[in-house]
Scaffold this motif. Structure first.
Motif, mmCIF file in Angstrom:
data_model
loop_
_atom_site.group_PDB
_atom_site.id
_atom_site.type_symbol
_atom_site.label_atom_id
_atom_site.label_comp_id
_atom_site.label_asym_id
_atom_site.label_seq_id
_atom_site.Cartn_x
_atom_site.Cartn_y
_atom_site.Cartn_z
ATOM 1 N N PHE A 145 -5.066 -0.054 -7.249
ATOM 2 C CA PHE A 145 -5.883 -0.027 -6.043
ATOM 3 C C PHE A 145 -6.062 -1.435 -5.497
ATOM 4 N N GLY A 205 0.823 -1.205 0.000
ATOM 5 C CA GLY A 205 0.000 0.000 0.000
ATOM 6 C C GLY A 205 0.860 1.260 0.000
ATOM 7 N N THR A 206 0.301 2.361 -0.441
ATOM 8 C CA THR A 206 1.062 3.615 -0.462
ATOM 9 C C THR A 206 1.377 4.106 0.943
ATOM 10 N N GLU A 207 0.596 3.692 1.938
ATOM 11 C CA GLU A 207 0.849 4.074 3.326
ATOM 12 C C GLU A 207 1.626 3.004 4.077
ATOM 13 N N VAL A 254 -11.755 -2.386 3.414
ATOM 14 C CA VAL A 254 -10.817 -1.272 3.261
ATOM 15 C C VAL A 254 -10.509 -1.101 1.782
ATOM 16 N N MET A 255 -10.155 0.119 1.407
ATOM 17 C CA MET A 255 -9.698 0.388 0.048
ATOM 18 C C MET A 255 -8.424 1.201 0.167
ATOM 19 N N SER A 256 -7.423 0.883 -0.659
ATOM 20 C CA SER A 256 -6.137 1.558 -0.584
ATOM 21 C C SER A 256 -5.530 1.676 -1.976
ATOM 22 N N THR A 257 -4.794 2.757 -2.190
ATOM 23 C CA THR A 257 -3.961 2.814 -3.386
ATOM 24 C C THR A 257 -2.735 1.959 -3.121
ATOM 25 N N ILE A 258 -2.130 1.466 -4.180
ATOM 26 C CA ILE A 258 -0.944 0.643 -4.025
ATOM 27 C C ILE A 258 0.218 1.258 -4.785
ATOM 28 N N ARG A 259 1.418 0.987 -4.277
ATOM 29 C CA ARG A 259 2.624 1.500 -4.924
ATOM 30 C C ARG A 259 3.278 0.364 -5.722
ATOM 31 N N GLU A 294 -8.868 -3.506 -2.899
ATOM 32 C CA GLU A 294 -10.134 -3.406 -2.167
ATOM 33 C C GLU A 294 -10.399 -4.715 -1.440
ATOM 34 N N PHE A 316 0.393 -4.036 3.937
ATOM 35 C CA PHE A 316 -0.632 -4.572 4.841
ATOM 36 C C PHE A 316 -1.011 -5.980 4.411
#
Length: 86
Positions: free
Chosen positions: A69, A27-29, A41-46, A71, A32
């Motif tokens: 992304f 994830g970009t943060e 949860v939804m997250s952008t990915i790097r 999800e 996980f």
């Protein structure tokens, strides 16, 4: 514990659709891990690697991905990647 349904999709095709134990997502943060029963949860990915664990304690299979992304929902984990090399 029940299996996690995992799908990896690129604009060109469905790369993977399978039941696994766990997937670690870049994830970009931060990375996980997702197991069955994970909260939505939804997250952008790097750019990085997905680590796919078929069973508990197994060595992970690594899949290089670029952007997109992730999800997590009732149906499992879906990763929508710009590129993937499985």
């Amino acid at each position: 514990m029940a299996d996690l349904h995992f799908e990896l999709v690129t604009p060109e095709k469905l790369v993977r659709s399978e039941d696994v134990y766990m997937v670690v997502v870049p994830g970009t943060e931060g990375d996980f891990g997702v197991l069955a029963g994970h909260a939505p949860v939804m997250s952008t990915i790097r750019d990085g690697e997905l680590s796919v664990y078929r069973t508990a304690g197994a060595e992970p299979e690594r899949i290089a991905i670029e952007g997109g992304f992730a999800e997590v929902g009732d149906r499992g984990l879906t990763v929508l990647a710009e590129k993937a090399s499985a």
